[in-house]
Scaffold this active site. Sequence first.
Site, PDB file in Angstrom:
ATOM      1  N   VAL A 192      19.871  28.832  28.482  1.00  8.32           N
ATOM      2  CA  VAL A 192      19.063  29.839  27.780  1.00  8.32           C
ATOM      3  C   VAL A 192      18.166  29.188  26.721  1.00  8.32           C
ATOM      4  O   VAL A 192      16.978  29.468  26.639  1.00  8.32           O
ATOM      5  CB  VAL A 192      19.966  30.898  27.110  1.00  8.32           C
ATOM      6  CG1 VAL A 192      19.212  32.169  26.910  1.00  8.32           C
ATOM      7  CG2 VAL A 192      21.207  31.141  27.910  1.00  8.32           C
ATOM      8  N   GLY A 194      17.299  25.970  26.360  1.00  8.83           N
ATOM      9  CA  GLY A 194      16.343  25.037  26.960  1.00  8.83           C
ATOM     10  C   GLY A 194      15.128  25.753  27.513  1.00  8.83           C
ATOM     11  O   GLY A 194      13.987  25.323  27.321  1.00  8.83           O
ATOM     12  N   ARG A 281      27.354  25.714  23.483  1.00  5.46           N
ATOM     13  CA  ARG A 281      27.851  25.766  22.114  1.00  5.46           C
ATOM     14  C   ARG A 281      29.372  25.731  22.116  1.00  5.46           C
ATOM     15  O   ARG A 281      30.007  26.098  23.106  1.00  5.46           O
ATOM     16  CB  ARG A 281      27.328  27.034  21.410  1.00  5.46           C
ATOM     17  CG  ARG A 281      25.816  26.999  21.269  1.00  5.46           C
ATOM     18  CD  ARG A 281      25.258  28.239  20.614  1.00  5.46           C
ATOM     19  NE  ARG A 281      25.675  28.437  19.242  1.00  5.46           N
ATOM     20  CZ  ARG A 281      25.119  27.807  18.193  1.00  5.46           C
ATOM     21  NH1 ARG A 281      24.151  26.931  18.366  1.00  5.46           N
ATOM     22  NH2 ARG A 281      25.549  28.059  16.976  1.00  5.46           N
ATOM     23  N   HIS A 453       5.874  58.364  34.355  1.00  8.56           N
ATOM     24  CA  HIS A 453       4.831  57.650  35.086  1.00  8.56           C
ATOM     25  C   HIS A 453       3.605  57.496  34.188  1.00  8.56           C
ATOM     26  O   HIS A 453       3.228  58.462  33.523  1.00  8.56           O
ATOM     27  CB  HIS A 453       4.434  58.435  36.342  1.00  8.56           C
ATOM     28  CG  HIS A 453       3.280  57.827  37.072  1.00  8.56           C
ATOM     29  ND1 HIS A 453       3.430  56.689  37.843  1.00  8.56           N
ATOM     30  CD2 HIS A 453       1.970  58.168  37.120  1.00  8.56           C
ATOM     31  CE1 HIS A 453       2.249  56.372  38.357  1.00  8.56           C
ATOM     32  NE2 HIS A 453       1.343  57.246  37.929  1.00  8.56           N
TER      33      HIS A 453
HETATM   34  P1  FAD Z   1      27.697  33.158  14.066  1.00 13.39           P
HETATM   35  O1  FAD Z   1      26.432  33.908  14.166  1.00 13.39           O
HETATM   36  O2  FAD Z   1      27.733  31.753  14.457  1.00 13.39           O
HETATM   37  O3  FAD Z   1      28.220  33.365  12.578  1.00 13.39           O
HETATM   38  C1  FAD Z   1      29.338  32.728  12.076  1.00 13.39           C
HETATM   39  C2  FAD Z   1      29.182  32.619  10.569  1.00 13.39           C
HETATM   40  O4  FAD Z   1      30.419  32.198  10.028  1.00 13.39           O
HETATM   41  C3  FAD Z   1      28.148  31.588  10.136  1.00 13.39           C
HETATM   42  O5  FAD Z   1      27.265  32.169   9.204  1.00 13.39           O
HETATM   43  C4  FAD Z   1      28.977  30.477   9.502  1.00 13.39           C
HETATM   44  O6  FAD Z   1      28.308  29.847   8.416  1.00 13.39           O
HETATM   45  C5  FAD Z   1      30.186  31.249   8.999  1.00 13.39           C
HETATM   46  N1  FAD Z   1      31.404  30.462   8.873  1.00 13.39           N
HETATM   47  C6  FAD Z   1      31.945  29.606   9.770  1.00 13.39           C
HETATM   48  N2  FAD Z   1      33.126  29.147   9.335  1.00 13.39           N
HETATM   49  C7  FAD Z   1      33.346  29.738   8.129  1.00 13.39           C
HETATM   50  C8  FAD Z   1      34.411  29.692   7.205  1.00 13.39           C
HETATM   51  N3  FAD Z   1      35.521  28.976   7.438  1.00 13.39           N
HETATM   52  N4  FAD Z   1      34.292  30.405   6.062  1.00 13.39           N
HETATM   53  C9  FAD Z   1      33.198  31.168   5.811  1.00 13.39           C
HETATM   54  N5  FAD Z   1      32.180  31.261   6.681  1.00 13.39           N
HETATM   55  C10 FAD Z   1      32.259  30.569   7.832  1.00 13.39           C
HETATM   56  N6  FAD Z   1      22.469  35.980  21.327  1.00 13.39           N
HETATM   57  C11 FAD Z   1      21.930  37.122  21.781  1.00 13.39           C
HETATM   58  O7  FAD Z   1      22.668  38.090  22.007  1.00 13.39           O
HETATM   59  N7  FAD Z   1      20.587  37.246  22.001  1.00 13.39           N
HETATM   60  C12 FAD Z   1      19.736  36.222  21.768  1.00 13.39           C
HETATM   61  O8  FAD Z   1      18.532  36.357  21.970  1.00 13.39           O
HETATM   62  C13 FAD Z   1      20.261  35.002  21.292  1.00 13.39           C
HETATM   63  N8  FAD Z   1      19.452  33.964  21.044  1.00 13.39           N
HETATM   64  C14 FAD Z   1      19.975  32.802  20.553  1.00 13.39           C
HETATM   65  C15 FAD Z   1      19.113  31.738  20.335  1.00 13.39           C
HETATM   66  C16 FAD Z   1      19.606  30.530  19.864  1.00 13.39           C
HETATM   67  C17 FAD Z   1      18.658  29.387  19.619  1.00 13.39           C
HETATM   68  C18 FAD Z   1      21.012  30.404  19.591  1.00 13.39           C
HETATM   69  C19 FAD Z   1      21.563  29.134  19.044  1.00 13.39           C
HETATM   70  C20 FAD Z   1      21.876  31.462  19.807  1.00 13.39           C
HETATM   71  C21 FAD Z   1      21.359  32.672  20.310  1.00 13.39           C
HETATM   72  N9  FAD Z   1      22.196  33.765  20.582  1.00 13.39           N
HETATM   73  C22 FAD Z   1      21.660  34.912  21.070  1.00 13.39           C
HETATM   74  C23 FAD Z   1      23.647  33.701  20.347  1.00 13.39           C
HETATM   75  C24 FAD Z   1      24.020  34.397  19.012  1.00 13.39           C
HETATM   76  O9  FAD Z   1      23.335  33.757  17.968  1.00 13.39           O
HETATM   77  C25 FAD Z   1      25.523  34.317  18.802  1.00 13.39           C
HETATM   78  O10 FAD Z   1      26.195  34.839  19.914  1.00 13.39           O
HETATM   79  C26 FAD Z   1      25.928  35.113  17.566  1.00 13.39           C
HETATM   80  O11 FAD Z   1      25.293  34.628  16.425  1.00 13.39           O
HETATM   81  C27 FAD Z   1      27.446  35.060  17.388  1.00 13.39           C
HETATM   82  O12 FAD Z   1      27.808  35.753  16.247  1.00 13.39           O
HETATM   83  P2  FAD Z   1      29.138  35.341  15.434  1.00 13.39           P
HETATM   84  O13 FAD Z   1      29.198  36.260  14.274  1.00 13.39           O
HETATM   85  O14 FAD Z   1      30.276  35.261  16.358  1.00 13.39           O
HETATM   86  O15 FAD Z   1      28.869  33.852  14.954  1.00 13.39           O
HETATM   87  P1  NAI Z   2      23.798  27.313  28.117  1.00 14.49           P
HETATM   88  O1  NAI Z   2      25.241  27.330  28.403  1.00 14.49           O
HETATM   89  O2  NAI Z   2      23.001  28.530  28.328  1.00 14.49           O
HETATM   90  O3  NAI Z   2      23.100  26.162  28.963  1.00 14.49           O
HETATM   91  C1  NAI Z   2      23.487  24.825  28.876  1.00 14.49           C
HETATM   92  C2  NAI Z   2      22.949  24.100  30.083  1.00 14.49           C
HETATM   93  O4  NAI Z   2      23.123  22.710  29.867  1.00 14.49           O
HETATM   94  C3  NAI Z   2      23.680  24.461  31.373  1.00 14.49           C
HETATM   95  O5  NAI Z   2      22.745  24.754  32.384  1.00 14.49           O
HETATM   96  C4  NAI Z   2      24.494  23.217  31.663  1.00 14.49           C
HETATM   97  O6  NAI Z   2      24.713  23.008  33.039  1.00 14.49           O
HETATM   98  C5  NAI Z   2      23.615  22.134  31.073  1.00 14.49           C
HETATM   99  N1  NAI Z   2      24.332  20.914  30.703  1.00 14.49           N
HETATM  100  C6  NAI Z   2      25.542  20.814  30.096  1.00 14.49           C
HETATM  101  N2  NAI Z   2      25.850  19.509  29.897  1.00 14.49           N
HETATM  102  C7  NAI Z   2      24.818  18.785  30.367  1.00 14.49           C
HETATM  103  C8  NAI Z   2      24.543  17.402  30.446  1.00 14.49           C
HETATM  104  N3  NAI Z   2      25.399  16.492  29.970  1.00 14.49           N
HETATM  105  N4  NAI Z   2      23.385  17.001  31.018  1.00 14.49           N
HETATM  106  C9  NAI Z   2      22.487  17.899  31.490  1.00 14.49           C
HETATM  107  N5  NAI Z   2      22.695  19.245  31.461  1.00 14.49           N
HETATM  108  C10 NAI Z   2      23.841  19.674  30.895  1.00 14.49           C
HETATM  109  O7  NAI Z   2      23.695  26.792  26.604  1.00 14.49           O
HETATM  110  P2  NAI Z   2      22.493  26.747  25.578  1.00 14.49           P
HETATM  111  O8  NAI Z   2      21.193  26.886  26.254  1.00 14.49           O
HETATM  112  O9  NAI Z   2      22.762  25.578  24.729  1.00 14.49           O
HETATM  113  O10 NAI Z   2      22.743  28.051  24.734  1.00 14.49           O
HETATM  114  C11 NAI Z   2      24.006  28.239  24.100  1.00 14.49           C
HETATM  115  C12 NAI Z   2      24.392  29.670  24.073  1.00 14.49           C
HETATM  116  O11 NAI Z   2      23.614  30.376  23.105  1.00 14.49           O
HETATM  117  C13 NAI Z   2      24.136  30.410  25.378  1.00 14.49           C
HETATM  118  O12 NAI Z   2      25.170  30.224  26.286  1.00 14.49           O
HETATM  119  C14 NAI Z   2      24.060  31.822  24.917  1.00 14.49           C
HETATM  120  O13 NAI Z   2      25.353  32.319  24.808  1.00 14.49           O
HETATM  121  C15 NAI Z   2      23.437  31.703  23.537  1.00 14.49           C
HETATM  122  N6  NAI Z   2      22.005  32.007  23.632  1.00 14.49           N
HETATM  123  C16 NAI Z   2      21.627  33.248  24.074  1.00 14.49           C
HETATM  124  C17 NAI Z   2      20.304  33.567  24.196  1.00 14.49           C
HETATM  125  C18 NAI Z   2      19.943  34.902  24.734  1.00 14.49           C
HETATM  126  O14 NAI Z   2      20.807  35.758  24.825  1.00 14.49           O
HETATM  127  N7  NAI Z   2      18.688  35.140  25.103  1.00 14.49           N
HETATM  128  C19 NAI Z   2      19.239  32.636  23.826  1.00 14.49           C
HETATM  129  C20 NAI Z   2      19.743  31.347  23.420  1.00 14.49           C
HETATM  130  C21 NAI Z   2      21.084  31.080  23.307  1.00 14.49           C
END
Ligand code: FAD
Ligand code: NAI
Length: 474
Positions: A192, A194, A281, A453
Amino acid sequence: MSKQFDVLVIGGGPGGYAAAIRAAQLGFKVACCESNPYADPKGEPRLGGTCLNVGCIPSKALLHTSHLFEEAGHAFAEQGISVGTPKIEVGKMLARKNGIVDQLTGGIKGLFKKNKVTLINGHGSFVKQAPDGWELKVGEETVLAKQVIVSTGSKARHLPGIPVDNKVICDNVGALDFDTVPKKLAVIGAGVIGLELGSVWRRLGAEVTVLEGLPEFLAAADQDVAKEALKLLTKQGLKISLGVKIGEVKTGKKGVSIAYTDKDGAAQKLDADRLIVSVGRVPNTDGLNAEAVGLKLNERGQIEVDGHGRTNLPGVWAVGDVVRGPMLAHKAMEEAVAVAETIAGQAGHINFDAIPYVLYTSPEIAWVGKTEQELKAAGVAYKAGKIPFAFNGRAMGMAATDGFVKILADAATDRVLGVHIIGAGASDLIAEGVVAIEFSAASEDLARICHAHPTLSEVLHEAALAVDKRPLHA
Ligand code: FAD
Ligand code: NAI
């Protein structure tokens, strides 16, 4: 003096802040601690976790800007609009993105105040079981809580020998903050992140190569959709190599050099200005002191929970990225609300079969329920209805005719088992599929609903009609 609460939530991401707000709404005295890696310039915590600070929200802001840039450069002229060659001011784009992050993270703080949730700025960790709950440390403070909800989220997985400095070699944090458009960008992992962030920088002018370890593209998606996505993204200019094995990665004055073997086993080298490592992750349990109190983790390092978010310890719950299931913000929030309600003695509800997945590429990709390959593997007899956006008048008007909607329904009962969309507006259109699955709808139910529509939703309607082999417009 220790502080005492009914509920302490550890982590202020979507899981944590939603749990805190819901628990407070239900009448509990609630605190939420946040260890604060995304502090504002005054050192104050920014709430919202990965999602608001370095995930969902900033990535979607950059996707929008880069989409407009690409449209202005490549699509406007076809509709008679001439604007010359567009230029991107990266600093301004990032400032806009950061402004949205500030606004939203500040908004969560406002919601905490409104709901009387105490925010504690500090890292939370377990100390020991107390007579009426748990003793924890938050920073230097001792906190006693009857119930603890762990929502510590996840962090980027890094690869051995590929040190992330978030300048040249970046995970999601650096990849959302490039100060210039790289000429050449390499990405490891065609998941996702990438594809979304690869698309952002490609649209802005980078030559982007994505190296994926698996031989198949988007293995979790319906393979019909994945095939179409690979075709369209490649046509846009993303170079995607599947089945590679990454070798040595070296950084130097000129950027980064990645040695790898391609799908045929031939040695290759890719030079780039920057590299994004997006290979999934890992759950974040750093410094929680989980082991000392006996909080059980599974073999993947996730906190083990049952279907209701209960851990093995009494009064300790966990939600979001730190537990099993998809790492998605909406999944974290659903679990959070369900756990808060369960603590309050209500029937917290979450349906893991009705969680939508969305990729914000162009066109967008979204699905809910089972893929065709999953149904085949499980031996489920199904019917499929598939309609392309190319037949839809609204899609034509929007110059967005790529992609299709596919609905999978049980062959015997007609119950909707999966909805798969690649096309404009897929992220919003999928909501109808989620409703269908949540309500155990038949494809006939969708076919009988009146869709406005001209809208893109008519493609979903036609796909439902196509399950019964009676589309009107195809
Ligand atoms: P997090 O959002 O990771 O929050 C955890 C929090 O806990 C952090 O603020 C951290 O600092 C804090 N924390 C950790 N340990 C401690 C501790 N011991 N004490 C106090 N605080 C602590 N998901 C979607 O649904 N749609 C998307 O479009 C999407 N896009 C994404 C794009 C990217 C680039 C990335 C990296 C992720 C994306 N995700 C997306 C995934 C989404 O961000 C996560 O699934 C979501 O943030 C998870 O929520 P969470 O509360 O479990 O954890
Ligand atoms: P991902 O799990 O979506 O993709 C990771 C990719 O890396 C996979 O295709 C995997 O086969 C490949 N890979 C793993 N090890 C490798 C290696 N050594 N060499 C080459 N390829 C390798 O993880 P990504 O993109 O890092 O995102 C993490 C998570 O964040 C997602 O799984 C999703 O849960 C969340 N996310 C959600 C978004 C959304 O909802 N639109 C947007 C971005 C992130």
